[in-house]
Design a protein around this motif. Structure first.
Motif, short mmCIF file in Angstrom:
data_model
loop_
_atom_site.label_atom_id
_atom_site.label_comp_id
_atom_site.label_asym_id
_atom_site.label_seq_id
_atom_site.Cartn_x
_atom_site.Cartn_y
_atom_site.Cartn_z
N TYR A 23 -5.97 4.61 4.58
CA TYR A 23 -4.80 5.19 3.92
C TYR A 23 -4.81 4.86 2.43
O TYR A 23 -4.48 5.72 1.60
N LEU A 24 -5.20 3.65 2.08
CA LEU A 24 -5.31 3.26 0.67
C LEU A 24 -6.33 4.15 -0.04
O LEU A 24 -6.10 4.62 -1.16
N ASP A 25 -7.46 4.41 0.63
CA ASP A 25 -8.48 5.31 0.06
C ASP A 25 -7.94 6.71 -0.13
O ASP A 25 -8.17 7.37 -1.14
N LEU A 26 -7.20 7.20 0.89
CA LEU A 26 -6.63 8.56 0.83
C LEU A 26 -5.65 8.68 -0.33
O LEU A 26 -5.64 9.68 -1.05
N LYS A 27 -4.82 7.64 -0.53
CA LYS A 27 -3.82 7.68 -1.60
C LYS A 27 -4.45 7.64 -2.99
O LYS A 27 -3.83 8.08 -3.95
N SER A 28 -5.66 7.10 -3.07
CA SER A 28 -6.26 6.86 -4.38
C SER A 28 -7.41 7.80 -4.73
O SER A 28 -8.05 7.63 -5.76
N VAL A 50 0.85 -1.21 0.00
CA VAL A 50 0.00 0.00 0.00
C VAL A 50 0.88 1.25 0.00
O VAL A 50 0.57 2.24 -0.69
N LEU A 51 1.97 1.21 0.75
CA LEU A 51 2.89 2.36 0.78
C LEU A 51 3.46 2.65 -0.60
O LEU A 51 3.73 3.80 -0.95
N SER A 52 3.64 1.60 -1.40
CA SER A 52 4.21 1.76 -2.75
C SER A 52 3.15 2.05 -3.79
O SER A 52 3.48 2.42 -4.93
N PHE A 53 1.88 1.87 -3.44
CA PHE A 53 0.79 2.04 -4.41
C PHE A 53 0.69 3.48 -4.90
O PHE A 53 0.76 4.41 -4.12
N ASP A 54 0.54 3.65 -6.20
CA ASP A 54 0.42 4.99 -6.79
C ASP A 54 -0.56 4.94 -7.95
O ASP A 54 -0.18 4.93 -9.11
N GLY A 55 -1.84 4.88 -7.62
CA GLY A 55 -2.86 4.79 -8.67
C GLY A 55 -4.18 5.31 -8.17
O GLY A 55 -4.25 6.04 -7.17
N ASN A 56 -5.26 4.95 -8.86
CA ASN A 56 -6.60 5.38 -8.43
C ASN A 56 -7.48 4.16 -8.17
O ASN A 56 -7.02 3.01 -8.26
N ARG A 57 -8.74 4.41 -7.86
CA ARG A 57 -9.62 3.33 -7.41
C ARG A 57 -10.11 2.42 -8.53
O ARG A 57 -10.80 1.44 -8.27
#
Length: 448
Positions: A438-443, A384-391
């Motif tokens: 956090y995953l939601d916030l990043k995406s 998740v920390l490395s994830f860089d995308g959208n939903r």
């Protein structure tokens, strides 16, 4: 071509194009709606230029026909952009949220300044929710949308500030009118200032029914200051202090009348160059460097202590950043704090798992099951920390499913009355939920 021999039709087309070009930035930055006066003014101007272009005689010459076509296309492009700015779905979203704020102010605040009851918690919660929703309206980097969002937020935040200031900060006086004849005049001005607050709020929110204007209110407030300045306080310190407080209140109200003009002249809506935002970006850049070092390290435990120390320092830097009373900056800082704190939590979990390996001992099966799930969560959190995308990304859906499975696995753990196991499971559930958030916030593709 020599300008002296240039065809008159070409010269005329160039003049028209120059006039069209002169308002291009106004069109690009137009942040209003299609019923605004400025929209109609720009639309009329561009339409007039189209008629002017159409009236240019090409005399059947190919080069003039091409020049006329290009001039028409450029003008039509600006007309289309003007229309798109005014009718963009996110511009309409901003307006609909603003209408909610208008209704709330009309219902709860206008009566307050007309002698009604005090401001309710319901209003404070409602206006805070509206501000939060506005900060999450996506602008896609469009100047027009950023301006619209900023202007709307500025008005609503100003109203919130005026009300909070009025409710929380009461003058240290008023004095009794028996103290000195000038006190009666100051008390009278105070009543006028209170009415002016209500008028100002109504003007900012567009719910004024008395044909009052900002210019007229500015003149009224300036006149009140002049009246106070003319008062003879006979060297009485308490009366002078009383007068000063009222003057300060009036100056605060005058400041709010300049909000729109100030936003346009200072490009305050362009947060990309804002000093506080630049500081936040600097912190985030360093946080990402630390994160990459950790995730790519051959022996991560060697970096845990130094990384945590530096990350906690970054939290301290974020705490010192000025919010400038701007909810978008507040939201940017909140997100940055979550980013940094999530990485600290990840290090804490990895450290705990490493210590557990080193000191293996007999334990309750349920407690062991929770730790097994925590190990899974550590691996997922790293992804998740490395994830860089959208939903809509497949990887987002996969990570969301993995986290949901861990929550279900935790739900299936039976602590069998073991308090230690109950506490561990509760912490693990909270961690899994935080990683999901956090995953939601990043995406969610939020931007300033």
């Amino acid at each position: 071509m020599d300008m002296g021999n240039q065809h008159p039709s070409i010269s005329r087309l160039q003049e028209i194009q120059k006039e069209v070009k002169s308002i291009e930035q106004q069109v690009i930055g137009f942040s209003g709606l299609s019923d605004d006066k400025n929209y109609k003014k720009l639309e009329r101007f561009l339409t007039k230029q189209l008629f002017e272009i159409d009236s240019v005689d090409t005399e059947g010459k190919g080069d003039i026909q091409q020049a006329r076509k290009r001039a028409a296309q450029e003008t039509e492009r600006l007309l289309k952009e003007l229309e798109q700015n005014a009718n963009h779905p996110h511009r309409i979203e901003i307006q609909n949220i603003f209408k909610e704020a208008q209704s709330l102010v009309k219902e709860k605040i206008v009566p307050f300044y007309s002698g009604g009851n005090c401001v309710t918690d319901e209003f404070e919660e409602g206006i805070q929710d509206i501000i939060l929703r506005l900060t999450h309206v996506k602008t896609g980097g469009k100047v027009s949308l950023r301006k619209a969002r900023y202007h709307t937020l500025t008005k609503i935040c100003a109203v919130q500030e005026i009300i909070e200031d009025c409710v929380k900060k009461q003058p240290s006086l008023p004095l009794s009118e028996d103290v000195h004849p000038s006190v009666a005049k100051i008390n009278s001005v105070m009543c006028e200032v209170n009415k002016a607050r209500g008028t100002l709020i109504a003007l900012l929110m567009g719910v004024n029914n008395n044909n009052e204007t900002c210019r007229h209110l500015s003149c009224v407030l300036s006149g009140l200051i002049a009246d106070l300045d003319a008062l003879d306080v006979c060297g009485r310190t308490e009366i002078r202090n009383y007068r000063r407080e009222v003057v300060e209140d009036i100056n605060k109200l005058l400041k709010y009348l300049d909000l729109e003009e100030e936003a346009d002249t200072t490009y305050a809506f362009d947060l990309g160059q804002n000093h506080s935002i630049l500081k936040i970006e600097k912190v985030l850049k360093r946080m990402r460097e630390i994160k990459n070092e950790l995730l790519q390290a051959q022996n991560p435990p060697e970096l845990y202590l130094s990384s945590k120390t530096e990350l906690q320092g970054l939290i301290g830097q974020l705490d010192k950043i000025s919010l400038e009373k701007n909810p978008c900056i507040r939201e940017a800082r909140r997100r940055a704090v979550i980013e940094v704190q999530t990485l600290i939590t990840y290090i804490d979990l990895k450290e705990a798992l490493e210590k557990r390996k080193a000191f293996a001992c007999e334990e309750h099966p349920s407690h062991k099951a929770v730790w097994s799930i925590l190990g899974n969560l550590a691996e997922i959190q790293g992804e998740v920390l490395s994830f860089d995308g959208n939903r809509t990304d497949k990887n987002y859906i996969r990570l969301e499913e993995l986290l949901t499975k861990q929550l279900l696995a935790l739900d299936a753990v039976d602590p069998q009355g073991e308090e230690k196991c109950k506490a561990a499971r509760k912490q693990a559930v909270k961690l899994a939920q935080n990683i999901l958030s956090y995953l939601d916030l990043k995406s969610d593709e939020w931007e300033y």
